[in-house]
Design a protein around this motif. Sequence first.
Motif, PDB file in Angstrom:
ATOM      1  N   GLU A   4      -0.423  -6.840  -7.462  1.00 30.21           N
ATOM      2  CA  GLU A   4      -1.117  -5.644  -7.929  1.00 30.21           C
ATOM      3  C   GLU A   4      -0.728  -4.400  -7.128  1.00 30.21           C
ATOM      4  O   GLU A   4      -0.544  -3.319  -7.692  1.00 30.21           O
ATOM      5  CB  GLU A   4      -2.631  -5.853  -7.865  1.00 30.21           C
ATOM      6  CG  GLU A   4      -3.426  -4.696  -8.429  1.00 30.21           C
ATOM      7  CD  GLU A   4      -4.910  -4.960  -8.453  1.00 30.21           C
ATOM      8  OE1 GLU A   4      -5.656  -4.091  -7.959  1.00 30.21           O
ATOM      9  OE2 GLU A   4      -5.322  -6.024  -8.960  1.00 30.21           O
ATOM     10  N   GLY A   5      -0.573  -4.533  -5.832  1.00 30.71           N
ATOM     11  CA  GLY A   5      -0.198  -3.392  -4.996  1.00 30.71           C
ATOM     12  C   GLY A   5       1.129  -2.778  -5.408  1.00 30.71           C
ATOM     13  O   GLY A   5       1.291  -1.554  -5.403  1.00 30.71           O
ATOM     14  N   THR A  28      -5.253  -3.152  -2.793  1.00 32.08           N
ATOM     15  CA  THR A  28      -5.854  -4.293  -3.496  1.00 32.08           C
ATOM     16  C   THR A  28      -7.185  -4.715  -2.892  1.00 32.08           C
ATOM     17  O   THR A  28      -7.948  -5.422  -3.537  1.00 32.08           O
ATOM     18  CB  THR A  28      -4.892  -5.492  -3.513  1.00 32.08           C
ATOM     19  OG1 THR A  28      -4.516  -5.797  -2.176  1.00 32.08           O
ATOM     20  CG2 THR A  28      -3.669  -5.204  -4.342  1.00 32.08           C
ATOM     21  N   ASP A  34      -8.283   2.207  -9.722  1.00 31.22           N
ATOM     22  CA  ASP A  34      -7.035   1.926  -8.999  1.00 31.22           C
ATOM     23  C   ASP A  34      -6.167   3.166  -8.828  1.00 31.22           C
ATOM     24  O   ASP A  34      -5.650   3.427  -7.748  1.00 31.22           O
ATOM     25  CB  ASP A  34      -6.237   0.825  -9.707  1.00 31.22           C
ATOM     26  CG  ASP A  34      -6.923  -0.530  -9.614  1.00 31.22           C
ATOM     27  OD1 ASP A  34      -7.607  -0.788  -8.602  1.00 31.22           O
ATOM     28  OD2 ASP A  34      -6.766  -1.333 -10.547  1.00 31.22           O
ATOM     29  N   SER A  54      -2.679 -11.676  -4.732  1.00 32.54           N
ATOM     30  CA  SER A  54      -2.096 -11.060  -3.537  1.00 32.54           C
ATOM     31  C   SER A  54      -2.779 -11.566  -2.268  1.00 32.54           C
ATOM     32  O   SER A  54      -2.407 -11.180  -1.167  1.00 32.54           O
ATOM     33  CB  SER A  54      -2.191  -9.535  -3.621  1.00 32.54           C
ATOM     34  OG  SER A  54      -3.527  -9.143  -3.779  1.00 32.54           O
TER      35      SER A  54
END
Length: 141
Positions: A4-5, A28, A34, A54
Amino acid sequence: MLFEGKVIEYVCDYLTKENFEILQKLSTTEQGDDIIALKSGVKLIIEAKGESSSNQNSSRYGKSFTYNQVKTHVGVALYKVSEILTREINNGNDVVVGISLPCNEYHKKCVKRISEVIKLLNIVVFWVNEDGSVDVEGDLI
């Protein structure tokens, strides 16, 4: 593997090149929207998802999510952008919402199955590729 990062980082890089000002870019471990970006007075708020956990302590770390996990994540993202739209409309704000996802078979399949709703809500989909490039579906500002 797009965590996700990385999805957030690549989308912010893309938006910067498109002359957006990045107002918020969460890690994250942080809660909230976000990505928040601004261009021409219009706010863009994006919910991001990765293709693996993650969290290094997770049994799924480094392993691609299953189709059912992807379906759940896409559902959560759809809920989140619906919540954002409701919040921003109630506050009288002009806003565009988006979902950023890894460009892979499972994510594409899930989004295709709800594509008409995505179009009706004017949700922009940011497809993030392994090489960092981003393809956009929908109308940006």
